[in-house]
Enzyme design. Structure first.
Site, mmCIF file in Angstrom:
data_model
loop_
_atom_site.group_PDB
_atom_site.id
_atom_site.type_symbol
_atom_site.label_atom_id
_atom_site.label_comp_id
_atom_site.label_asym_id
_atom_site.label_seq_id
_atom_site.Cartn_x
_atom_site.Cartn_y
_atom_site.Cartn_z
ATOM 1 C CD GLU A 175 -3.186 -0.937 2.009
ATOM 2 O OE1 GLU A 175 -3.361 -0.038 2.507
ATOM 3 O OE2 GLU A 175 -4.206 -1.803 1.767
ATOM 4 C CD GLU A 299 -3.671 -5.976 2.859
ATOM 5 O OE1 GLU A 299 -4.431 -5.289 3.545
ATOM 6 O OE2 GLU A 299 -2.322 -5.779 3.347
HETATM 7 O O1 AHR Z 1 -5.611 -5.629 6.902
HETATM 8 C C1 AHR Z 1 -5.530 -4.232 7.728
HETATM 9 C C2 AHR Z 1 -4.529 -3.528 6.910
HETATM 10 O O2 AHR Z 1 -5.267 -3.065 5.803
HETATM 11 C C3 AHR Z 1 -3.129 -3.674 6.324
HETATM 12 O O3 AHR Z 1 -2.364 -3.619 7.186
HETATM 13 C C4 AHR Z 1 -3.008 -2.778 5.187
HETATM 14 O O4 AHR Z 1 -2.270 -3.196 4.216
HETATM 15 C C5 AHR Z 1 -4.668 -2.530 4.683
HETATM 16 O O5 AHR Z 1 -4.847 -1.087 4.782
#
Ligand code: AHR
Length: 491
Positions: A175, A299
């Site tokens: 990110e 994610e």
């Molecule tokens: O999963 C929680 C958070 O969500 C992670 O650390 C990040 O990569 C995303 O914003």
């Protein structure tokens, strides 16, 4: 029951469903690593080398293929050398991403690799581009994978590991449009190229380099990345997409209490990922006509309000039949796009967001999402075949969605495996499938969509053998109850 049709063209084989689509994500966040996975060797909770036995066994049951670590946002503040060597001398640091708690680094590279060996899964390491140096990243790879004589290989040996590990999947930043450095895509893409130059494939260990991709539908990020970085420099890029029931991150909606409106908006927001995948696929085709660059959804999952009384920075939420439905919808979508989606990692494996298991002291509970992962195991490394299911709309207001979702694969023995989710809260369907010779069928359902599995209680949402089908004239008619996930295996 209304009628619906699932048409399968078993001779039209489309793509390999990479088992890594069923991957998971573990971050130094809340009670994911500490408590959830690692309790230390001296804990009263039953453990092997400090890893909870119950959690390891549960994850083996769903044949976890790949595990991403150490973050998340945490990855871009993690300095791997703090997490090796004698535990009592490891540095303590502040986890600034998640609640400012003390991170004692007792779970580091060796412990993570040990865990992956126990689970029989592949490691996926997320490297620190946001606050780490190129030297640090390149030395981590040398430490883990180099078999010859070098400072990092010697250090690894000194720390008790003679042979290198195999590490294929390596992410270069997380990110970086947000917590990983707030970069512009142009800037990140240049940085990525510089960092990846020094990520070497040592001793027969071929690195699969993963760039930081977009947040959801930020197509500009994907496009700038693809314009700048070619398919020799990046094997895949990541996509992060979380489902929230509302459209407002300041109030996402509760895990256990939600209205019909919120239920259907969750479904509608969950399936939006299909559009994002399709658009990224087009962009990949445009910039990489050979389509060597792949997509990793490292994610994904439902992000809800934390449970009352828990630390808001720990992102702990319960998990209901609604989560089982969205898990099934997502996994069917990933299977159906397995020509481009080669891995996905639900967030997160234990005690954080849409977990497959939750722990409370010595207790552990398997969530409805766990049972979806268990049901879908026959899809691992199977071949996607062409199929089409009736598109019948259900929902409320603006959240009108397709009631039925499915994906169908075939294995080496020629068996067919179909997974069907019915997200309608009211309507059941009699599904006519143009296949016969049922070997087995299973179902996940609940008396109420709000049902969940609680600690020390009988499980309300589980996987059960299913007999709700009949075979007639070369076809199979399967009852798909409202709000359920059903699988059928055919000869
Ligand atoms: O999963 C929680 C958070 O969500 C992670 O650390 C990040 O990569 C995303 O914003």
């Amino acid at each position: 029951m209304k009628n619906a049709v699932l048409n399968i063209d078993r001779d039209v084989k489309l793509s390999n469903v990479n088992k890594n689509i069923y991957g998971h994500f573990s971050e130094h966040l809340g009670r994911c690593i500490y408590d959830g996975i690692y309790v230390g060797e001296n804990s009263e909770i039953s453990n092997i080398h400090g890893m909870r036995k119950d959690v390891v066994e549960a994850l083996k049951e769903i044949k976890i293929p790949v595990l991403r670590w150490p973050g998340g946002c945490f990855a871009d503040e993690y300095h791997w050398k703090d997490g090796i060597g004698e535990k009592s001398t490891r540095k303590k640091m502040v986890n600034t991403s998640w609640g400012g708690v003390v991170e004692d680094n007792s779970f580091g590279t060796h412990e993570f690799m040990d865990l992956c060996e126990m689970l029989g899964c592949e490691p996926y390491i997320a490297g620190n581009l946001g606050s780490g140096t190129i030297q640090e990243m390149s030395e981590w790879i040398e430490y883990m994978t180099f078999d010859g004589v070098s400072p990092m290989a010697e250090l690894r040996r000194k720390n008790g590991r003679e042979k290198p590990w195999k590490v294929k999947y390596f992410g270069i930043g997380n990110e970086n449009w947000g917590c990983g450095g707030n970069m512009r895509p142009e800037y990140y893409s240049d940085e990525y190229k510089r960092y990846q130059t020094f990520c070497k494939s040592y001793s027969g260990n071929e690195l699969f380099k993963i760039a930081c991709g977009p947040s959801g539908d930020d197509y500009n990020w994907s496009e700038k990345l693809l314009e700048t970085v070619n398919n020799r420099q990046m094997s895949a890029y990541s996509l992060h997409y979380y489902t929230i029931p509302t459209s407002d991150w300041s109030y996402k909606g509760k895990a256990l209490e939600f209205s019909e409106d919120e239920y259907y908006s969750t479904i509608s927001n969950a399936v939006y990922i299909e559009k994002i995948i399709e658009k990224n696929k087009e962009l990949i085709k445009k910039y990489d006509p050979e389509e060597k660059i792949k997509l990793i959804i490292d994610e994904w999952g439902n992000w809800l309000e934390v449970e009352e009384g828990t630390n808001p920075a720990f992102l702990y939420q319960q998990n209901t039949m609604r989560d089982a439905i969205t898990a099934a919808l997502n996994l069917n979508i990933f299977n159906n796009h397995s020509d481009v989606v080669i891995m996905a990692n639900i967030a997160q494996v234990v005690n954080v967001l849409q977990s497959v298991v939750l722990t409370d002291g010595a207790y552990m509970v398997k969530t409805p999402t766990f049972y979806v992962f268990k049901m879908f195991v026959p899809h691992h490394d199977a071949t996607l075949v062409k199929s089409e299911i009736s598109d019948i709309k259900v929902g409320v207001g603006e959240s009108m969605v397709s009631a039925l979702s499915s994906s169908v694969t075939t294995n080496e023995s020629g068996e067919l495996f179909a997974t069907i989710a019915n997200c309608s809260l009211e309507e059941g369907f009699t599904l006519e499938i143009n296949a016969e010779g049922v070997i087995s069928a299973e179902i996940i359902s609940a008396d109420d969509v709000h049902d969940y599995n609680d600690f020390n209680c009988e499980e309300k949402v589980t996987l059960k053998e299913y007999k709700g089908y009949r075979e007639e004239n070369g076809k199979t008619y399967v009852e798909i109850p409202a709000c359920s996930v059903v699988s059928v295996k055919f000869r």
